[in-house]
Design a protein around this motif. Structure first.
Motif, PDB file in Angstrom:
ATOM      1  N   THR A 191      37.938  42.100  39.771  1.00 53.68           N
ATOM      2  CA  THR A 191      37.675  42.702  38.463  1.00 53.68           C
ATOM      3  C   THR A 191      37.766  44.223  38.501  1.00 53.68           C
ATOM      4  OG1 THR A 191      35.293  42.687  38.834  1.00 53.68           O
ATOM      5  CG2 THR A 191      36.239  40.810  37.648  1.00 53.68           C
ATOM      6  N   ARG A 192      37.733  44.788  39.684  1.00 54.50           N
ATOM      7  CA  ARG A 192      37.928  46.234  39.830  1.00 54.50           C
ATOM      8  C   ARG A 192      39.397  46.579  40.081  1.00 54.50           C
ATOM      9  NH1 ARG A 192      33.185  49.168  40.592  1.00 54.50           N
ATOM     10  NH2 ARG A 192      31.349  47.839  40.717  1.00 54.50           N
ATOM     11  N   GLY A 193      40.259  45.582  40.140  1.00 54.21           N
ATOM     12  CA  GLY A 193      41.688  45.818  40.294  1.00 54.21           C
ATOM     13  C   GLY A 193      42.153  46.017  41.721  1.00 54.21           C
ATOM     14  N   SER A 194      41.380  45.581  42.691  1.00 54.69           N
ATOM     15  CA  SER A 194      41.787  45.724  44.089  1.00 54.69           C
ATOM     16  C   SER A 194      42.917  44.747  44.399  1.00 54.69           C
ATOM     17  CB  SER A 194      40.619  45.447  45.024  1.00 54.69           C
ATOM     18  OG  SER A 194      41.052  45.436  46.371  1.00 54.69           O
ATOM     19  N   ARG A 240      36.178  45.320  35.016  1.00 52.10           N
ATOM     20  CA  ARG A 240      36.759  45.070  33.698  1.00 52.10           C
ATOM     21  C   ARG A 240      36.286  43.760  33.090  1.00 52.10           C
ATOM     22  NH1 ARG A 240      41.451  46.046  36.799  1.00 52.10           N
ATOM     23  NH2 ARG A 240      41.825  43.848  36.580  1.00 52.10           N
TER      24      ARG A 240
END
Length: 130
Positions: free
Chosen positions: A34-37, A69
């Motif tokens: 959800t943090r885009g990693s 997100r």
């Protein structure tokens, strides 16, 4: 102590260890994703296999990732379960006598204390904090 009681204690302690690793790996995966990693799956696999060195490394790297997100309530529950099981397992291993029944008792007792505290301390979406 009977062999059956020792076996039950061992199963409880092993459940704490495996359950804690799986819950922590799920929480790390959801948090990183959800943090885009781009390496969310690798972080989760690393935590599932080696919780002690990989989890602190992820928490250090996590500070540089963007905010979450897509927050779900299950993410919070996974964090609570992970914190409860890992705390119960680690603290019981440090303070209980080295027999499986005592460690199982300590783990269960610590969970009763840790779960509400972990629930209050785990991350909530920004909307809920206002």
């Amino acid at each position: 102590m009977s062999a059956l009681l020792a076996a039950v204690g061992f199963v409880i302690v092993a459940g704490y260890a495996v359950g804690g690793a799986v819950a922590t790996a799920y929480w790390v995966y959801r948090d990183a994703a959800t943090r885009g990693s781009p390496r969310a799956s690798l972080w989760a696999l690393g935590v599932a296999l080696l919780v002690v060195p990989v989890l602190p490394a992820y928490l250090f790297v996590r500070r540089r990732l963007p905010p979450r997100r897509d927050w779900r309530p299950t993410d919070r529950y996974a964090g609570v379960v992970a914190a409860t099981l890992l705390t119960g397992f680690v603290v019981a291993a440090l303070v209980a006598p080295p027999d499986p029944v005592a460690r199982a008792r300590w783990s269960l007792a610590l969970s009763a204390v840790t779960a509400p505290v972990a629930y209050l301390l785990t991350e909530r979406p920004d909307e809920a904090r206002q």
